[in-house]
Write an enzyme that holds these catalytic residues in place. Structure first.
Site, PDB file in Angstrom:
ATOM      1  N   TYR A 146       0.742  -1.239   0.070  1.00  0.00           N
ATOM      2  CA  TYR A 146       0.207  -0.146  -0.089  1.00  0.00           C
ATOM      3  C   TYR A 146       0.762   1.081   0.030  1.00  0.00           C
ATOM      4  O   TYR A 146       0.383   2.183  -0.729  1.00  0.00           O
ATOM      5  CB  TYR A 146      -0.926  -0.186   1.367  1.00  0.00           C
ATOM      6  CG  TYR A 146      -2.054  -1.049   1.131  1.00  0.00           C
ATOM      7  CD1 TYR A 146      -3.085  -1.127  -0.074  1.00  0.00           C
ATOM      8  CD2 TYR A 146      -2.123  -1.912   1.891  1.00  0.00           C
ATOM      9  CE1 TYR A 146      -3.925  -1.899  -0.218  1.00  0.00           C
ATOM     10  CE2 TYR A 146      -3.106  -3.019   1.781  1.00  0.00           C
ATOM     11  CZ  TYR A 146      -4.103  -2.789   0.784  1.00  0.00           C
ATOM     12  OH  TYR A 146      -5.078  -4.125   0.195  1.00  0.00           O
ATOM     13  N   LYS A 147       1.996   1.304   0.985  1.00  0.00           N
ATOM     14  CA  LYS A 147       2.821   2.414   0.754  1.00  0.00           C
ATOM     15  C   LYS A 147       3.304   2.695  -0.816  1.00  0.00           C
ATOM     16  O   LYS A 147       3.783   3.832  -1.030  1.00  0.00           O
ATOM     17  CB  LYS A 147       4.022   2.196   1.695  1.00  0.00           C
ATOM     18  CG  LYS A 147       3.550   2.593   3.176  1.00  0.00           C
ATOM     19  CD  LYS A 147       4.902   2.242   4.259  1.00  0.00           C
ATOM     20  CE  LYS A 147       4.250   2.902   5.397  1.00  0.00           C
ATOM     21  NZ  LYS A 147       5.577   2.944   6.452  1.00  0.00           N
TER      22      LYS A 147
END
Length: 175
Positions: A146-147
């Site tokens: 997700y980052k």
């Protein structure tokens, strides 16, 4: 050779889909799809979406769920809070689960599902307000995933990340 994204179809989970054969390698995510996703859909507490190959429409290659959510204003980073109204809770869309069958992992299907979920959340945000898409990453690998797509962690909960709808809007501005 993996199928091209144009050969994939995302649709709501239905009775015709073979949930029993799905295995992503995480027991919690597998069990959810097999035992709870249908109930959640019927109860309208989560909307499960699955991806299939157009040539095998019953075989689930991956899935995600979306639902309404609220973020406590106090949980957000101070620089984000300054730009928001002073409501105690701001609306969001929860990307509750995202999983890819282990036989399909490493072929870009996770990214494809994420983009589909973000697009769906963005379209809905014009009718049902949502400040951001929120995820609860299940492990460090998921946090990294997700980052990579610019999700930001909440200060006191590093496994809960969010992507502002303004950022998502910018993603789809030209599409």
């Amino acid at each position: 050779m993996p199928p091209e994204p144009s050969q994939w179809l995302v649709e709501p989970l239905g009775k015709k889909h073979d949930r029993a054969a799905f295995s992503c390698g995480n027991e919690i995510l597998d069990q959810y799809l097999k035992e709870l996703a249908g109930q959640d859909a019927r109860r309208r507490v989560a909307a499960p979406f699955i991806v299939v190959a157009k040539t095998a429409p019953q075989t689930i290659l991956g899935y995600y769920t979306l639902s309404s959510f609220g973020i406590d204003l106090a949980d957000l980073p101070a620089d984000v809070v300054r730009k928001l109204p002073t409501y105690p809770v701001v609306p969001a869309t929860l990307l509750g689960r995202l999983a890819v069958d282990r036989r399909q992992q490493g072929q870009g299907l996770g990214e494809f599902l994420l983009i589909d979920a973000l697009r769906r959340a963005f379209v809905q945000s014009s009718q049902i307000a949502a400040f951001a898409v929120v995820v609860d990453a299940i492990d460090e690998k998921a946090i990294g995933f997700y980052k990579h797509f610019d999700f930001l962690p909440l200060p006191d909960r590093p496994n809960r990340l969010f992507l502002p709808m303004k950022t998502i809007a910018d993603l789809f501005r030209d599409s």
